[in-house]
Design an enzyme around this catalytic site. Structure first.
Site, PDB file in Angstrom:
ATOM      1  CG  ASP A 459      48.893 -12.067  -7.547  1.00 59.90           C
ATOM      2  OD1 ASP A 459      50.085 -12.221  -7.264  1.00 59.90           O
ATOM      3  OD2 ASP A 459      48.128 -11.309  -6.919  1.00 59.90           O
ATOM      4  CD  GLU A 512      52.034 -15.286  -5.472  1.00 55.91           C
ATOM      5  OE1 GLU A 512      52.771 -14.762  -4.627  1.00 55.91           O
ATOM      6  OE2 GLU A 512      50.921 -14.817  -5.771  1.00 55.91           O
TER       7      GLU A 512
END
Length: 790
Positions: A459, A512
């Protein structure tokens, strides 16, 4: 007249104790007290508890066994770094000195075989005695509390449980299985069963362990510092799995803080915050899956992902209950993988797991770590891979967790400007500190090795890579080269990826990353034009494709001709990285609406647009990811409180068929995708894609070929206007004798108008789109059609 200070005071149990100013009595008095405690009769002890050695001759001069004033103060105030050198049994001139620190105890007795020697009460919970022995015997302690006698091993008679190799690797930041060294581990040490506690706290003046096993009074359980490693360790006999614990840390300023274990493998159910002693008993049954997983590179395999928030997928289900329902549903829908939003422990459910406090513990909201292993195991046995969201970018400021863990910045950067995350009110990790980098790299390995996780979706990578991320001028400091790149984060990500790929065959890491950073999925040893080696990820989320394509789809069809490039631009850079096409939770929250609600038109057109878009997405180069609820056209945006609107699929609901039609399309997309190697075998190879027409803006038509490793084609045609186009000519390869429609998002069973091409379509020698042959199709309204050679 000034009165003299009383020679006695009251201890915590209310009984009289010597005044601390009177505790340093003469050595002779101490020796006499110790000898008086020895019974006259001596017989050999049992084999597991040897009796004392013979009394030495009178040549040695006895010394006082009592703890000196300095060590007393350090133990009382939690600043003793070497408690084992003071407490326990130690040979001294005149025999063996026994010392114990047991606050609230009324008496402490040493037991060795038939020897019973009550230690002298020195006040403040300290007990000591000098026994005239030639060596330290095996012994236990009888501790009396308010008339209750508790027999126990002496915690301070044990050698360290961590070896020099562990400490060396920790000091070098290279302990790839750090969780096996630090944390709480049920073990047998020197023939005794108990729990080993160890924690890294280099700035602490002292560390003690508190828990249910000592009624949360850490005083009697000071840990020892292991050299210059910054690691504190204590073996506590008799403590087993299920006990709650925390570390009481004395900060450099002398204040104390009670902290959860950074490497706890199990936690209490939030909002409770204690760590839990854990031992795994799960027996894995997925050996066949793991062996098969490593056989085919993920880039050359089907990869269709269903993103799930476990607590709300079907609210109220535990890990084991999910294991009975989730694999069956994902199998029915045909997805190859699930991606779990963060499962590591987090205090605030509304963060969806993206603000982690327990990096090594699956959230206790849904069960135990073994329960989570059971869920992963069942998914694997159903042939479904498990990807987990992993959050190494930052952590929350909770006072019982990682923030200023030992009284000073430790896991976070020492520079406040570098530590404070500007967007989320959290703290960024200090990626330049080797022990912190080790904590995170080992954590990535931990989930893959201990929980058999097949992939880590990392993330917020962009927030790690740039020093000026969300920061204004003057709020950040350039790197040593004057640039904005966070060199420490780059090195960390490279090390993490290299370590995971080396240790865990078949595992994939996914970034990401929302910028154009060069080489996110390039190998770490290959330097790019920017001067950096690749970050080493296996895949990267294609945020550009997601933003552009959703922007195009949000336009009314009459305006789409002016935005045609928003659907074609992705192919300009489609092979710059190894991409995943993500329609994730981020696109259906915070007022963005659900996927179907982004589409223009009435209810029929919205569903038709959604079906056409999904058909385009599944045919486009790259892997696919779809968030739960979007597979059946949920109208409301997602809420973690109640999860997907499953009631939309209830046959008693009037519009149930509308939603079931979209779900059936997603199921058939996955089945057709898996059956067509052209759609995944050459995902990262430009030779696997050919435009047929990418410039038919006036018609709102996109047509392209996907080719498998042998050159076998699949033709995808998306028509994103709300009209039917008859005899629409599409250029095709001349060596295919006929084409057959294998998927049509406008089919009646999906809720469409059922404009289909039911018969095989043969090429004609008339050229089109730069090809010598062409076919004539009927293009349904707002639909995607797939064709393959008949």
């Amino acid at each position: 007249m000034t009165s003299k200070k009383s020679a006695t005071s009251k201890n915590k149990s209310g009984k009289s104790k010597p005044d601390r100013s009177r505790t340093d009595r003469s050595a002779a008095e101490r020796a006499d007290a110790g000898r008086a405690a020895i019974p006259a009769a001596r017989r050999p002890g049992p084999p597991d508890l040897p009796g004392p050695a013979e009394v030495p001759g009178p040549a040695e001069v006895a010394v006082s066994p009592a703890i000196d004033a300095g060590d007393r103060e350090r133990l009382l105030h939690g600043t003793q770094h070497a408690p084992h050198s003071v407490l326990g049994a130690h040979p001294v001139p005149g025999g063996v000195a026994f010392r114990a620190f047991r606050p609230y105890a009324q008496a402490v007795t040493v037991v060795s075989g038939d020897l019973r020697a009550e230690l002298h009460d020195d006040g403040d919970g300290f007990f000591s005695g000098l026994l005239p022995l030639t060596g330290v015997p095996g012994y236990r302690l009888l501790v009396t509390y308010d008339g209750t006698v508790h027999e126990t091993e002496d915690t301070y008679r044990f050698l360290p449980t961590l070896g020099e190799l562990d400490l060396h690797l920790i000091g070098e930041g290279r302990h790839e299985q750090l969780w096996r060294a630090l944390g709480a581990h049920v073990t047998t040490h020197q023939g005794v069963t108990g729990t080993r506690f160890s924690v890294w706290a280099p700035n602490a003046l002292g560390v003690r362990v508190a828990g249910t096993f000592n009624f949360w009074d850490a005083g009697a359980f000071p840990m020892r510092s292991l050299g210059s490693s910054g690691v504190w360790e204590l073996f506590v006999p008799g403590v087993g799995e299920g006990e709650l614990y925390k570390f009481e840390i004395t900060r450099p300023d002398g204040s104390r803080t009670l902290r959860a274990d950074p490497l706890a493998r199990r936690t209490e159910v939030p909002p409770a915050t204690s760590s839990v002693v854990h031992a795994s008993h799960h027996e894995w049954g997925d050996a066949e899956w793991l062996e098969r997983r490593a056989g085919t590179p993920v880039h050359e395999a089907p990869f269709s992902v269903y993103e799930v928030h476990l607590p709300s997928w079907r609210p109220g289900l535990t890990y084991r209950q999910l294991a009975e329902q989730l694999p069956a549903y994902v199998t029915e829908m045909g997805f190859t993988h699930v991606e779990l939003m963060p499962v590591a422990e987090h205090p605030f459910g509304g963060s969806w797991g993206y603000q982690v406090t327990g990096f090594y513990a699956p959230t206790a909201r849904l069960g135990t770590p073994d329960d989570f292993k059971y869920l992963v195991d069942r998914l694997h046995q159903a042939g479904i891979g498990v990807i987990m969201d992993w959050v190494p970018a930052h952590f929350p400021r909770d006072a019982w967790a990682l923030a200023e863990f030992d009284g000073r910045p430790l896991y976070e950067h020492h520079d406040p400007l570098r530590a404070a995350h500007p967007d989320w009110g959290t703290l960024e990790f200090d990626f330049g500190r080797r022990e912190v980098r080790n904590f995170l790299v080992a954590n990535a390995v931990y989930w893959c090795e201990e929980f058999h996780i097949d992939g880590l979706r990392v993330d917020a990578v962009a927030s790690m890579l740039y020093l000026d991320y969300s920061r204004e001028p003057g709020q950040w400091t350039p790197n040593e080269h004057g640039g904005r790149e966070n060199l420490d984060a780059v090195a960390f990500l490279q090390e993490m990826n290299a370590t995971v790929y080396r240790r865990c065959p078949g595992v994939v890491t996914i970034a990401e990353e929302s910028t154009a950073w060069d080489g996110v999925t390039r190998p770490t040893h290959q330097q790019g034009p920017s001067g950096f080696g690749g970050l080493g990820f296996g895949l990267k989320w294609n945020m550009g494709w997601m933003h552009d394509s959703l922007q195009y789809m949000s336009h009314e069809p009459v305006h789409r001709s002016h935005h045609h490039h928003e659907m074609t631009f992705s192919m300009v850079y489609a092979y710059s990285e190894n991409y995943v096409l993500p329609i994730s939770h981020d696109e259906v929250v915070h007022g963005k609406g659900s996927l179907v609600s982004k589409m223009p038109g009435d209810w029929w057109q919205r569903r038709a647009n959604l079906r056409a878009y999904l058909g385009f997405m599944w045919a486009h180069p790259g892997k696919q990811l779809l968030f739960m609820g979007q597979e059946f056209a949920q109208g409301a945006e997602w809420s973690e409180v109640h999860g997907p609107d499953w009631w939309l699929l209830d046959p008693s609901y009037g519009a149930e068929s509308d939603h079931r039609g979209v779900r059936d399309l997603v199921r058939d997309l996955n089945a057709g995708y898996r059956a067509a190697p052209a759609l995944w075998q050459r995902d990262t190879d430009p030779a696997g894609f050919q435009w047929v027409t990418g410039d038919a803006a006036d018609d709102n038509v996109f047509a392209f070929l996907r080719l498998d490793a042998e050159g076998g084609p699949l033709l995808a045609v998306s028509h994103l206007a709300p009209v039917v186009r008859h005899d629409y000519r599409i250029g095709v390869p001349e060596d295919v004798p006929a084409w057959v429609e294998v998927l049509n998002s406008d089919a009646g069973r999906y809720g469409g108008s059922d404009v289909v091409n039911p018969d095989a379509v043969k090429p004609e020698p008339q050229g089109a789109h730069g090809r010598p042959a062409s076919i004539r199709l009927t293009l349904p309204p707002l639909a995607t059609v797939w064709l393959r050679p008949a």
